[in-house]
Design a protein around this motif. Structure first.
Motif, PDB file in Angstrom:
ATOM      1  N   MET A   1       0.846  -1.184   0.000  1.00 14.38           N
ATOM      2  CA  MET A   1       0.000   0.000   0.000  1.00 14.38           C
ATOM      3  C   MET A   1       0.885   1.239   0.000  1.00 14.38           C
ATOM      4  O   MET A   1       1.837   1.348   0.760  1.00 14.38           O
ATOM      5  CB  MET A   1      -0.907  -0.003   1.221  1.00 14.38           C
ATOM      6  N   VAL A   2       0.562   2.194  -0.870  1.00 11.29           N
ATOM      7  CA  VAL A   2       1.275   3.463  -0.961  1.00 11.29           C
ATOM      8  C   VAL A   2       0.249   4.580  -0.844  1.00 11.29           C
ATOM      9  O   VAL A   2      -0.653   4.702  -1.697  1.00 11.29           O
ATOM     10  CB  VAL A   2       2.049   3.576  -2.290  1.00 11.29           C
ATOM     11  N   ASN A   3       0.380   5.371   0.226  1.00 13.62           N
ATOM     12  CA  ASN A   3      -0.566   6.469   0.470  1.00 13.62           C
ATOM     13  C   ASN A   3      -2.010   5.964   0.505  1.00 13.62           C
ATOM     14  O   ASN A   3      -2.928   6.583  -0.048  1.00 13.62           O
ATOM     15  CB  ASN A   3      -0.419   7.562  -0.592  1.00 13.62           C
ATOM     16  N   GLY A   4      -2.197   4.789   1.110  1.00 10.47           N
ATOM     17  CA  GLY A   4      -3.531   4.250   1.255  1.00 10.47           C
ATOM     18  C   GLY A   4      -4.103   3.609   0.021  1.00 10.47           C
ATOM     19  O   GLY A   4      -5.277   3.224   0.008  1.00 10.47           O
ATOM     20  N   ARG A   5      -3.286   3.450  -1.038  1.00  8.53           N
ATOM     21  CA  ARG A   5      -3.760   2.837  -2.281  1.00  8.53           C
ATOM     22  C   ARG A   5      -2.824   1.700  -2.658  1.00  8.53           C
ATOM     23  O   ARG A   5      -1.624   1.721  -2.347  1.00  8.53           O
ATOM     24  CB  ARG A   5      -3.829   3.850  -3.428  1.00  8.53           C
ATOM     25  N   LYS A   8      -0.238  -1.900  -7.019  1.00 14.02           N
ATOM     26  CA  LYS A   8      -0.485  -2.765  -8.177  1.00 14.02           C
ATOM     27  C   LYS A   8      -1.853  -2.508  -8.802  1.00 14.02           C
ATOM     28  O   LYS A   8      -2.309  -3.283  -9.644  1.00 14.02           O
ATOM     29  CB  LYS A   8      -0.380  -4.241  -7.772  1.00 14.02           C
ATOM     30  N   HIS A   9      -2.505  -1.434  -8.354  1.00 11.81           N
ATOM     31  CA  HIS A   9      -3.775  -0.977  -8.959  1.00 11.81           C
ATOM     32  C   HIS A   9      -4.913  -1.973  -8.750  1.00 11.81           C
ATOM     33  O   HIS A   9      -5.774  -2.141  -9.627  1.00 11.81           O
ATOM     34  CB  HIS A   9      -3.602  -0.678 -10.443  1.00 11.81           C
ATOM     35  N   VAL A  49      -8.605 -10.706  -7.610  1.00 10.35           N
ATOM     36  CA  VAL A  49      -7.910 -11.965  -7.886  1.00 10.35           C
ATOM     37  C   VAL A  49      -6.628 -11.677  -8.680  1.00 10.35           C
ATOM     38  O   VAL A  49      -6.656 -10.998  -9.706  1.00 10.35           O
ATOM     39  CB  VAL A  49      -8.819 -12.928  -8.662  1.00 10.35           C
ATOM     40  N   VAL A  50      -5.500 -12.212  -8.196  1.00 13.53           N
ATOM     41  CA  VAL A  50      -4.215 -12.083  -8.889  1.00 13.53           C
ATOM     42  C   VAL A  50      -4.094 -13.221  -9.900  1.00 13.53           C
ATOM     43  O   VAL A  50      -4.420 -14.377  -9.572  1.00 13.53           O
ATOM     44  CB  VAL A  50      -3.052 -12.135  -7.880  1.00 13.53           C
ATOM     45  N   PRO A  51      -3.662 -12.960 -11.140  1.00 17.07           N
ATOM     46  CA  PRO A  51      -3.501 -14.031 -12.129  1.00 17.07           C
ATOM     47  C   PRO A  51      -2.583 -15.129 -11.603  1.00 17.07           C
ATOM     48  O   PRO A  51      -1.481 -14.859 -11.116  1.00 17.07           O
ATOM     49  CB  PRO A  51      -2.877 -13.318 -13.340  1.00 17.07           C
TER      50      PRO A  51
END
Length: 331
Positions: A1-5, A8-9, A49-51
């Motif tokens: 998490m970077v700045n609450g986000r 990896k989108h 879900v991650v591929p």
């Protein structure tokens, strides 16, 4: 998490069908079927879900992401990643000193060290003596040089006289090929590029010896045509068999040895340069097309344009014998 986000989108968007974005990266299908799962109090759906590949996860029991790679940019990324080299780590050793005036001095060059990082898995692999890389078939790079132009290695503190008195001064891989042709009858039937097939180069004693097992492929170092005599020497090394001196390479009597009974001393014409020997063997073109082109242009082009054309041919390094072309077109 970077700045609450998520960096990896995630979560991704719902997509009905798999497709590629503008950068040819895959966008996988994520159905909006209403199915969710609760993890640590958070409701997760298909957007999270991650591929992955379930079979690989079960086999290796490890975290493993998967990507569908069938685009040129994706393949380039994978090859660059695999061949990027060893793992590195930057370590900082901070130390300050003060001068006579009490001002702190910081050595920024010695402050950071680029070190090799050995992970636990790599250390285990090396301790068990597993193969780091595999190359099949083995390739032997063959160096060559003009007379008295071999590479000489010496230490910084060695004087010139000590270097010149070394016994191995003139013993290069290429010159020892001549010595092998004097010693072994079988070597006389081989070209320089064929030597690794039947012989092995021993670096510790700097000699060629008959190969007892296996084989290797020889590859001569590449040199561009602009290197002159070195390039023509390389052309001759692909066909000349059994020479014992540089002058033997420049000699040609119209035939070459094919059997042990055909091997005799080089009694043919000895040419002054390797370039002339290449012409005698028919390895170089006669530049007739360039002569015809200039003669054809002389019917309509100005003298300035003809001189410019000839200079262009010289700069492009396409003519084999520029002096002969000049003699034929000079009028």
């Amino acid at each position: 998490m970077v700045n609450g986000r998520c960096s990896k989108h995630f979560p991704k968007k719902f997509v009905e069908n798999s497709k590629f974005d503008a950068d040819t990266y895959p966008i996988y299908r994520r159905r909006d079927d209403g199915k969710t799962i609760t993890k640590n109090g958070i409701h997760l759906d298909n957007r999270y879900v991650v591929p992955h590949n379930r079979y690989l996860l079960l086999i290796y029991k490890a975290h493993m992401n998967m990507e569908w790679c069938n685009q040129s940019r994706s393949i380039k990324y994978l090859f660059k990643y695999v061949n990027k080299g060893n793992d590195r780590v930057t370590a900082e050793f901070y130390k300050t000193t003060s001068n006579a005036d009490g001002v702190q001095l910081v050595d920024e060059i010695n402050m950071y060290y680029a070190c090799r990082y050995v992970s636990a898995s790599e250390a285990t692999w090396r301790l068990l003596s597993f193969e780091i890389q595999c190359r099949n078939p083995p390739v032997e790079r063959l160096s060559f040089h003009l007379p008295d132009s071999q590479t000489v290695f010496f230490q910084d503190d060695e004087d010139v006289e000590t270097v010149l008195n070394k016994e191995t001064l003139g013993q290069s891989m290429f010159t020892q090929w001549f010595e092998a042709n004097k010693t072994f009858q079988e070597a006389k039937l081989l070209t320089y590029i064929e030597m690794p097939n039947k012989f092995v180069w021993k670096k510790n004693i700097r000699q060629w010896h008959p190969r007892k097992r296996g084989f290797s492929i020889g590859r001569i170092f590449y040199v561009p045509p602009g290197t002159g005599e070195l390039y023509y020497l390389r052309c001759l090394l692909n066909i000349v068999r059994g020479p014992t001196t540089f002058s033997d390479i420049r000699s040609y009597n119209g035939v070459g040895p094919t059997t042990f009974s055909d091997i005799r001393s080089y009694n043919g014409v000895q040419y002054n340069t390797f370039k002339e020997a290449c012409y005698a063997r028919g390895l170089l073109q006669d530049d007739r097309e360039y002569v015809d082109a200039i003669l054809e242009a002389s019917h309509f082009a100005t003298p300035h344009s003809l001189r410019k054309l000839f200079v262009t041919l010289l700069l492009s390094n396409t003519m084999a014998r520029p002096e002969v072309v000049w003699e034929k077109i000079y009028f």
